[in-house]
Scaffold this motif. Sequence first.
Motif, PDB file in Angstrom:
ATOM      1  N   UNK A 365       0.825  -1.205   0.000  1.00 47.70           N
ATOM      2  CA  UNK A 365       0.000   0.000   0.000  1.00 47.70           C
ATOM      3  C   UNK A 365       0.864   1.262   0.000  1.00 47.70           C
ATOM      4  N   UNK A 366       1.897   1.296   0.852  1.00 47.55           N
ATOM      5  CA  UNK A 366       2.734   2.499   0.857  1.00 47.55           C
ATOM      6  C   UNK A 366       3.679   2.498  -0.342  1.00 47.55           C
ATOM      7  N   UNK A 367       3.987   1.304  -0.895  1.00 47.15           N
ATOM      8  CA  UNK A 367       4.775   1.258  -2.119  1.00 47.15           C
ATOM      9  C   UNK A 367       4.026   1.876  -3.279  1.00 47.15           C
ATOM     10  N   UNK A 368       2.742   1.576  -3.379  1.00 45.14           N
ATOM     11  CA  UNK A 368       1.920   2.165  -4.439  1.00 45.14           C
ATOM     12  C   UNK A 368       1.745   3.663  -4.226  1.00 45.14           C
ATOM     13  N   UNK A 369       1.650   4.065  -2.976  1.00 46.52           N
ATOM     14  CA  UNK A 369       1.557   5.489  -2.665  1.00 46.52           C
ATOM     15  C   UNK A 369       2.839   6.211  -3.086  1.00 46.52           C
ATOM     16  N   UNK A 370       3.971   5.602  -2.809  1.00 44.40           N
ATOM     17  CA  UNK A 370       5.265   6.162  -3.202  1.00 44.40           C
ATOM     18  C   UNK A 370       5.363   6.263  -4.723  1.00 44.40           C
ATOM     19  N   UNK A 371       4.924   5.238  -5.409  1.00 44.30           N
ATOM     20  CA  UNK A 371       4.950   5.221  -6.870  1.00 44.30           C
ATOM     21  C   UNK A 371       4.058   6.337  -7.428  1.00 44.30           C
ATOM     22  N   UNK A 372       2.882   6.526  -6.816  1.00 49.11           N
ATOM     23  CA  UNK A 372       1.980   7.571  -7.280  1.00 49.11           C
ATOM     24  C   UNK A 372       2.587   8.957  -7.083  1.00 49.11           C
ATOM     25  N   UNK A 373       3.268   9.154  -5.952  1.00 52.39           N
ATOM     26  CA  UNK A 373       3.931  10.439  -5.705  1.00 52.39           C
ATOM     27  C   UNK A 373       4.916  10.745  -6.831  1.00 52.39           C
ATOM     28  N   UNK A 374       5.709   9.740  -7.191  1.00 49.22           N
ATOM     29  CA  UNK A 374       6.721   9.942  -8.230  1.00 49.22           C
ATOM     30  C   UNK A 374       6.074  10.143  -9.607  1.00 49.22           C
ATOM     31  N   UNK A 375       5.037   9.392  -9.887  1.00 44.44           N
ATOM     32  CA  UNK A 375       4.382   9.524 -11.186  1.00 44.44           C
ATOM     33  C   UNK A 375       3.696  10.875 -11.349  1.00 44.44           C
ATOM     34  N   UNK A 376       3.230  11.440 -10.243  1.00 48.87           N
ATOM     35  CA  UNK A 376       2.534  12.723 -10.308  1.00 48.87           C
ATOM     36  C   UNK A 376       3.478  13.918 -10.233  1.00 48.87           C
ATOM     37  N   UNK A 377       4.752  13.650 -10.135  1.00 46.88           N
ATOM     38  CA  UNK A 377       5.748  14.730 -10.075  1.00 46.88           C
ATOM     39  C   UNK A 377       6.659  14.579 -11.287  1.00 46.88           C
ATOM     40  N   UNK A 378       6.626  15.564 -12.170  1.00 53.94           N
ATOM     41  CA  UNK A 378       7.386  15.486 -13.429  1.00 53.94           C
ATOM     42  C   UNK A 378       8.861  15.171 -13.189  1.00 53.94           C
ATOM     43  N   UNK A 379       9.432  15.733 -12.126  1.00 51.64           N
ATOM     44  CA  UNK A 379      10.867  15.564 -11.882  1.00 51.64           C
ATOM     45  C   UNK A 379      11.226  14.194 -11.293  1.00 51.64           C
ATOM     46  N   UNK A 380      10.213  13.446 -10.851  1.00 49.97           N
ATOM     47  CA  UNK A 380      10.490  12.157 -10.190  1.00 49.97           C
ATOM     48  C   UNK A 380       9.984  10.963 -10.983  1.00 49.97           C
ATOM     49  N   UNK A 381       9.517  11.190 -12.210  1.00 49.14           N
ATOM     50  CA  UNK A 381       8.863  10.118 -12.948  1.00 49.14           C
ATOM     51  C   UNK A 381       9.785   8.983 -13.361  1.00 49.14           C
ATOM     52  N   UNK A 382      11.055   9.226 -13.441  1.00 50.81           N
ATOM     53  CA  UNK A 382      11.950   8.209 -13.988  1.00 50.81           C
ATOM     54  C   UNK A 382      12.421   7.190 -12.949  1.00 50.81           C
ATOM     55  N   UNK A 383      11.881   7.233 -11.756  1.00 51.50           N
ATOM     56  CA  UNK A 383      12.206   6.202 -10.765  1.00 51.50           C
ATOM     57  C   UNK A 383      11.216   5.058 -10.935  1.00 51.50           C
TER      58      UNK A 383
END
Length: 839
Positions: A365-383
């Motif tokens: 659950x927190x892994x998916x939350x972390x992934x969503x944070x990165x996907x919703x931030x242009x500068x963090x999408x490549x993780x």
Amino acid sequence: MSSQHPHLPASGKHLPISTYRLQLSKDFTFQDARKHLGYWQALGITDLFLSPILQAVPGSMHGYDVVDHRHISAELGGRNAFEDLADAAHRAGLSIIVDLVPNHMAVPTPVWINLPMWSLLKQGKDSPYSHWFDIDIDQPILMPVLGKRIGQVLADQEISLEQLAVPGEDKLGKQWVLRYFDHYFPVATGTEALPMEVLLERQHYRLAHWKVADEELNYRRFFDIDSLAALRVEERDVFDSTHALLLQLFNAGFIDGFRVDHPDGLADPAGYFHWLSEATGGAWIAGEKILEDAERLPSDWSICGTTGYDTAWRLTALQVDSRASLPLGTLMQSITGDSPSSYRQIERQSKAQIIDTSLAAEVRRIGQLLWRICQNDFRLRDYTFRSLLDCLRELIMQMPAYRSYVTVGQPASNISREIVQSAATRALRQLDSEHSDTMEVIVSLVLGDKIGSAALNISDRDRQEFLVRFQQVCGAVMAKGVEDTTFYRWTHLLCLNEVGSNPQAFGVSADSVHLFASDIQSNWPATMTTSSTHDTKRGEDVRMRLAVLSQYPTLWTQIVSDLRDTTQVYRPNDLDGRSENMLWQTLIGTWDDNGSISSPRLRQYLLKAIREQKSWTTWTNPDTVRENELLDFADQIICDPQVAEIVSRWHGETEQATAYTILANKALQLTMPGVADVYQGSEITQTSLVDPDNRRPVDFSALSKMLSHLDTKGLDFSDASSLDQSKLYLTAAILRLRRRLPDCFVSAYATYQPLALSTGYAVAFARGTAREGAQIVTIARRLPGVLARYQGDFRSEHTVVLPKGSWKDICSNEVFSAGTQSLEELLFKRGARILERVD
């Protein structure tokens, strides 16, 4: 909190001096407790400390599975009986401390016993309780109750649609419900006429096979217990609703203080304690905070301290001889294959297993939350999701504490940064170097730092949620991975495997205990000190008997060798080494003058212990054949006369050292800085193991008669006819002293002064007040078995320096003068001596 000290109750609020923990249940109710108030008053305690009193699941033996915050438990006697107990206790000079459970509610069978949960399942987002529970409300709530997969359950027609009147909702008349054996679930309005498969799909919950829970559960639990759903007490109206009755009873004078269960599970412990302190006007509040090793309690928490595990493990380790680490480690390796240096590896493996199994849903659950944070931030999408999950998983495994103490909207403290960044450094050693920048992103999010663009509102909310949930998951992994897995695998010396302990700290020095006590006196003078609780894996006397193993390592190695040789003929062929080493230590730790504990108690404990190991058998996938072989082996052991002879040889060599160690531990715990807690029945010796064993009924009438007999006889402590008498007499004498001189023990101006000793085989300190100086002196033995082996006992050159004044033993009429005194005389035939200044 008090203007005198930030961690004392506010002026005019009750300050406990000593507490007596009672385990209430249907078999020991409020009315039962009233019958024994005279005993507790005679014992010398100032407060009764009650297990949870709100309405719990019917038949609950502990009360932590609350189902209704509006009512006092009917099985305990209800509100009137509680108020009668409180009134009677107050008339007897005893105050009332109540255990408060803010983190979770039970998901009972049937669910309607918990009406807020029933409402949520019935109405989903439209329920007035939709925000009460820490649940992903945007998808059906998983109810993992089925014994088979849903397709097979439907094929076997095991789910039926029925009409009945739901208790608590009788005014609504009969309702449509789904029934699965003893389970009942509400039916969403307008769906009752649909075909069963469609009907199930249209509910606000999803019935599923119980094995689905670990991976797909979408509500936060108390650790990994599906039947305990977490509450959102960070929402003010939830806090107010769930605390209203207890606060009403507090304001009416029936409750005088609170112990708060599991604050580490809360979203914002500091905020919660602020609300509770504010609502009570600064009452005495203790939090069940598990501190790891040198971890400090956050100074901004509006409480008076912890529930005492930090004191308990230090006093246990004080009686462990560090020089025995190698020989006992060698013995462990010969039986189990675990080397003395493998603890961290076992701990990491245990945490990994928990992350990948029973807590997989929470971590995902927190892994998916972390992934969503990165996907919703242009500068963090490549993780990538995989790299994020790998780093997150390893960081959680390397966290050394339950929490990182970061609060949403506040900058992380230096201590929090050190905790998280050092864990990240250790985690990166286990990962490829290419993960370093990914770990940097996660660390920044865990600490609440700005990283990436942080521009989108959804991202901001997600970041806040991630910061909270990371800490909640860390606490659950610590509890289940370390305390409930590692501590059942690691068998170096079982008394060190305790809640809040550090088994790698194989023994601590008297100086370190003095430093700890001085710090407690300065910063947390009203914290709780304890030695046994309802959660300890072994009672205090069992731990002390096991500590004595370290004082006789050579003899113990020989005893184990003889036990193995004697039992070889009926030993199972594939006996697990860790289970065996645990068995031998449990045998010695619980074998007293009456012999071994009963077969049912031993079997119950061993079954729980081996399943908690999660190595070769588990709760969810038990190897019943091997389990029964081990349990039958244990039965044969305790019935074997040759085993009894070997154990008698051990007892003959160590009996006096064991008695000294037990009494020294009790004296130290009751006179250390803080509010001294006595767990029910621990005023005499016990053989209690992990719950439910430690919740066995106590014969308070017999204890009362024993205490009355000792008082009438005027017994000199050193002449007691049994260890039980000695322990009871010492406990009562100290508790009465605490009640008579409270300011010396629990106050802003109480003092703690280590006393000069010429030997490391004793511990001594003085308690008093800043104004009047030292008033009480505690002198206790340390490692008496080692002293007995080397010297027999104290010699004339072993001394302690008493403060100025004349000093009278509180258990006898002996008086000693100030200055250098002989330990040979002071501790002759005693585990400890408590002196009171009489000039």
